[in-house]
Design an enzyme around this catalytic site. Structure first.
Site, short mmCIF file in Angstrom:
data_model
loop_
_atom_site.label_atom_id
_atom_site.label_comp_id
_atom_site.label_asym_id
_atom_site.label_seq_id
_atom_site.Cartn_x
_atom_site.Cartn_y
_atom_site.Cartn_z
N CYS A 134 0.95 -1.23 -0.11
CA CYS A 134 -0.06 0.02 0.12
C CYS A 134 0.94 1.36 0.01
O CYS A 134 1.91 1.26 0.15
CB CYS A 134 -0.72 -0.09 1.37
SG CYS A 134 -1.79 -1.48 1.54
N ARG B 32 1.42 1.85 -5.94
CA ARG B 32 1.56 0.85 -4.72
C ARG B 32 0.07 0.27 -4.42
O ARG B 32 0.29 -0.74 -3.58
CB ARG B 32 2.25 1.47 -3.50
CG ARG B 32 3.67 2.04 -3.87
CD ARG B 32 4.15 2.70 -2.77
NE ARG B 32 4.36 1.74 -1.60
CZ ARG B 32 5.53 1.10 -1.21
NH1 ARG B 32 6.57 1.36 -2.01
NH2 ARG B 32 5.62 0.35 -0.52
N TRP C 252 -3.75 -1.70 -1.35
CA TRP C 252 -3.38 -2.87 -2.03
C TRP C 252 -4.20 -4.00 -1.11
O TRP C 252 -3.25 -4.21 -0.26
CB TRP C 252 -2.23 -3.28 -2.62
CG TRP C 252 -2.18 -4.53 -3.68
CD1 TRP C 252 -2.35 -4.44 -4.92
CD2 TRP C 252 -1.60 -5.78 -3.25
NE1 TRP C 252 -2.26 -5.90 -5.62
CE2 TRP C 252 -1.94 -6.65 -4.31
CE3 TRP C 252 -1.32 -6.20 -1.90
CZ2 TRP C 252 -1.46 -7.92 -4.44
CZ3 TRP C 252 -1.10 -7.94 -1.93
CH2 TRP C 252 -1.27 -8.52 -3.07
N ASN D 277 0.60 0.19 6.27
CA ASN D 277 1.37 -0.77 5.10
C ASN D 277 1.94 -1.87 5.75
O ASN D 277 3.04 -1.67 6.77
CB ASN D 277 2.23 -0.18 4.28
CG ASN D 277 2.67 -0.86 3.03
OD1 ASN D 277 2.04 -1.93 2.75
ND2 ASN D 277 3.68 -0.49 2.46
N GLY D 278 1.63 -3.12 5.47
CA GLY D 278 2.31 -4.39 6.08
C GLY D 278 1.25 -5.37 6.38
O GLY D 278 0.19 -5.27 6.19
N GLU E 275 10.72 -13.12 -19.25
CA GLU E 275 10.33 -11.76 -18.70
C GLU E 275 9.64 -11.08 -19.89
O GLU E 275 8.56 -10.74 -19.47
CB GLU E 275 11.84 -11.03 -19.03
CG GLU E 275 11.60 -9.33 -18.85
CD GLU E 275 10.92 -9.02 -17.41
OE1 GLU E 275 10.44 -7.93 -17.50
OE2 GLU E 275 10.61 -9.82 -16.64
N LYS F 95 5.79 -9.82 -18.85
CA LYS F 95 5.43 -8.66 -19.03
C LYS F 95 3.94 -8.73 -20.08
O LYS F 95 3.14 -7.89 -19.64
CB LYS F 95 6.38 -7.70 -20.20
CG LYS F 95 6.36 -6.39 -19.96
CD LYS F 95 6.76 -5.92 -18.58
CE LYS F 95 8.00 -6.51 -17.83
NZ LYS F 95 8.11 -6.75 -16.39
N GLU G 69 1.12 -9.61 -17.36
CA GLU G 69 1.01 -8.50 -16.36
C GLU G 69 0.00 -7.49 -16.92
O GLU G 69 -0.87 -7.33 -16.52
CB GLU G 69 2.31 -7.79 -16.02
CG GLU G 69 3.04 -8.75 -15.27
CD GLU G 69 4.26 -7.92 -14.52
OE1 GLU G 69 4.69 -7.80 -13.38
OE2 GLU G 69 5.06 -7.46 -15.54
N HIS H 139 8.93 -31.01 -24.78
CA HIS H 139 8.84 -31.85 -23.68
C HIS H 139 7.46 -31.52 -22.61
O HIS H 139 7.54 -31.31 -21.58
CB HIS H 139 10.02 -31.97 -22.42
CG HIS H 139 11.15 -32.43 -23.15
ND1 HIS H 139 11.56 -33.92 -23.34
CD2 HIS H 139 12.13 -31.73 -23.54
CE1 HIS H 139 12.47 -33.90 -23.85
NE2 HIS H 139 13.06 -32.70 -23.93
N LYS I 46 3.35 -2.17 -7.39
CA LYS I 46 4.58 -2.33 -8.05
C LYS I 46 5.71 -2.87 -6.87
O LYS I 46 6.72 -3.32 -7.10
CB LYS I 46 5.00 -0.56 -8.06
CG LYS I 46 6.42 -0.36 -8.32
CD LYS I 46 6.49 -0.43 -9.95
CE LYS I 46 7.94 -0.20 -10.50
NZ LYS I 46 7.93 -0.79 -11.90
#
Length: 603
Positions: free
Chosen positions: A2, A27, A74, A100-101, A478, A482, A485, A501, A598
């Site tokens: 957050c 965030r 968040w 936050n946490g 990556e 992306k 996401e 495979h 983020k």
């Protein structure tokens, strides 16, 4: 994950609070709220949804005040609703808290507090904090009551709290970032510097188990035990304009297009005059003598950069592995001959910090590779190497990935020269010559952009596969990350040889295969792609123009000729553009993709 903002000053600060929240939406953006002291009590305004919805309700309410706290959420405990939005208050409304946490013992505390007759209105773990503060105010002055409330908590937290009638914000930190901004006649608190960077670049970082009392004309820092803390402020080198869109439609687009600048910063002054060795101020020759193995720990995009670094070291004969930080546990051997490199954009990633703690407990030497000076990782590791990418606001990492890889390549050369007496490159001068040209090569990709057309051609496909081998493999995974996401489409990255495979069973004519080849040992990659092509899948080559894969590919995203160990970074830019244009065509929320934030500061 957050975002916290607080502003402490004499004049009205509501606009500064709301502006800070807008800059912290990367965030979290499930809900938002503010609380201000207006001279007659605490005024709280909050709602589910994004900050622009909060701004409308604040405008309608007309609340004002010079001292205030704000939060953008968040969700971890409870869905994004008005009741679950921060700030949370005590039963009387005299205490307001943003947090936050994760409070690990919130369930036990909630039962205790409910047994005392205190009423809860949310599903969050945070709501225990104002009730604890209220409880201790019955026996203590506000500062000590806040300290006692914090002592009751187990878990991770960054907290900012207010009490009616007190011209102060009370703050504490353990395991979640919190930074003080020192302005002209005002102070700020935030979970990240961009929240207040347009107002001041002078900062003081809170450390774990520290408490702050911030008034309009004074700041007092102390330990949780009450011992005074003296700490000098620092100047943040970021340009405030970097935290704005600068005319771009999205932060992500801006951050893709400014990679030439961030890469220039990552490289500048870090190659010796002969062009054959890294010149890293904190890591002179001999720094890593005695290192027998290197372990990288990281999450998400940073993990892909870490895999790139591990492969470079393995090429030079140094045993290196990249571990997902969340899987780095006590079963992994670590000792004083081990170097553990923590790769984290924010320097606050909870799983990576946990892995760093385990490495330290095992007597390993530690290095943080991060973007943020003063971050937890930079302070807790033995040494730090900064990637110099500047602020990155888009949730999907772009310029930080390329800067991480460059920093790790320089670090890999230093480690390998010290530990193995060798270099990852047969011809270091050739590598460094091309490294200096890398920003220009990135600009060439951007200037000659054709990714939008390719994205349009394959829009509506059932799935999107990305494959690569060697150093192209981290780029492939990556690229897939992306893509998923920000497009919300099904995308997977595979080592090219693994396609046959199992994943080949999923291949259809509606499954384009984005094939990353770098000019290294990738002949087999072409064969693997063709195996999918014979099942009807189109091949999209991401390669130099003269690579033979272009003879068989159905489409081509070209990259300039460069050193094979740098070609992956140019391919990565093409895949970023592919993801961006696909998401844009689908109308996705590119900078704030659903369910993501983020900086992941919870485990």
């Amino acid at each position: 994950m957050c975002g916290i903002i607080a502003r402490i000053g004499a004049d009205d600060g509501v606009d500064r609070l709301l502006g800070g929240l807008e800059r912290l939406e990367y965030r979290g953006y499930d809900s938002a709220g503010i609380a201000v002291e207006n001279g007659v009590g605490l005024a709280v305004q909050k709602c589910s949804g994004q900050v622009n919805e909060l701004k409308e309700s604040v405008s309608d309410s007309g609340i004002y005040g010079g001292i205030g706290i704000g939060h953008t959420r968040w969700s971890t405990h409870g869905p994004p609703t008005d009741d679950n939005a921060h700030p949370h208050t005590d039963s009387s409304g005299d205490v307001a808290v943003v947090h936050n946490g994760v409070i690990d013992n919130h369930a036990e505390l909630r039962e205790e507090l409910k047994a005392e007759g205190r009423e809860f209105t949310s599903d969050t773990d945070t709501e225990v904090i104002p009730h604890l503060f209220e409880r201790h105010l019955e026996d203590h002055a506000p500062e000590e009551a806040f300290r006692e409330a914090v002592r009751d908590l187990d878990g991770s937290y960054a907290i900012a709290a207010m009490v009616e009638g007190e011209d102060a914000v009370f703050a504490a930190r353990r395991g979640s970032p919190l930074v003080l901004g020192v302005g002209d006649g005002e102070y700020f608190l935030a979970s990240d510097v961009p929240a207040f960077l347009e107002h001041t670049d002078e900062v003081v970082y809170f450390e774990d188990d520290e408490v702050g009392v911030i008034r309009p004309d004074d700041v007092e820092l102390s330990t949780l035990a009450g011992e005074p803390v003296e700490r000098s402020s620092e100047i943040v080198s970021w340009d405030p304009e970097e935290t704005g869109k600068g005319g771009y439609d999205h932060f992500m687009r801006k951050e893709i297009e400014t990679q030439n600048t961030s890469l220039t910063n990552a490289i500048q002054g870090r190659i010796d005059d002969e062009g054959e060795e890294p010149d890293l101020d904190d890591f002179p020759a001999g720094t890593f003598e005695g290192v027998e193995r290197v372990q990288f720990v990281a999450c998400g995009t940073s993990f892909h950069a870490a895999k790139y670094g591990a492969q470079l070291l393995n090429k030079a004969g140094v045993a290196a592995q990249a571990f997902r930080a969340s899987e780095y546990d006590d079963a992994i051997p670590v000792d004083s001959d081990t170097l553990v490199v923590a790769v984290t954009q924010s320097g606050e990633t909870a799983d990576t910090l946990g892995a760093l703690d385990r490495a330290t407990a095992g007597r390993a030497r530690t290095v943080a590779v991060t973007n943020v000076v003063g971050s937890s990782a930079a302070r807790e590791a033995d040494d730090a190497l900064f990637i110099r990418a500047g602020p990155e606001i888009g949730v999907a990492a772009t310029k930080t990935f390329s800067s991480q890889v460059v920093a790790l390549s320089l670090l890999a050369h230093r480690i390998s020269a010290d530990a193995a007496g060798d270099s990852p490159w047969d011809d270091p001068r050739a590598y460094y010559d091309e490294l200096k040209r890398l920003p220009d090569h990135v600009q060439t990709v951007l200037d000659r952009e054709i990714a939008e057309g390719v994205a349009d051609d394959y829009l509506g496909s059932d799935a999107f596969f990305f494959i690569g081998r060697g150093l192209a493999y981290p780029v492939a995974i990556e690229g897939a990350l992306k893509f998923k996401e920000i497009t919300y489409e099904h995308a997977e990255g595979f080592a090219a040889g693994e396609l046959k495979h199992g994943p080949l069973a999923l291949v259809t004519p509606q499954t384009p295969i984005f094939t990353v080849v770098t000019g290294g040992e990738d002949e087999t990659t072409v064969t693997n792609a063709q195996e999918a092509q014979t099942r009807g899948a189109p091949i999209v080559a991401v390669s130099p123009a003269d690579h033979r894969i272009t003879d068989v590919a159905d489409a081509h995203l070209p990259i300039p000729d460069t050193h094979p160990d740098l070609a992956g970074l140019l391919a990565n830019v093409q895949l970023q553009l592919l993801s961006y244009h696909t998401a844009d065509s689908l109308g996705r929320s590119i900078d704030k993709p659903r369910n993501l934030a983020k900086s992941v500061t919870v485990e």
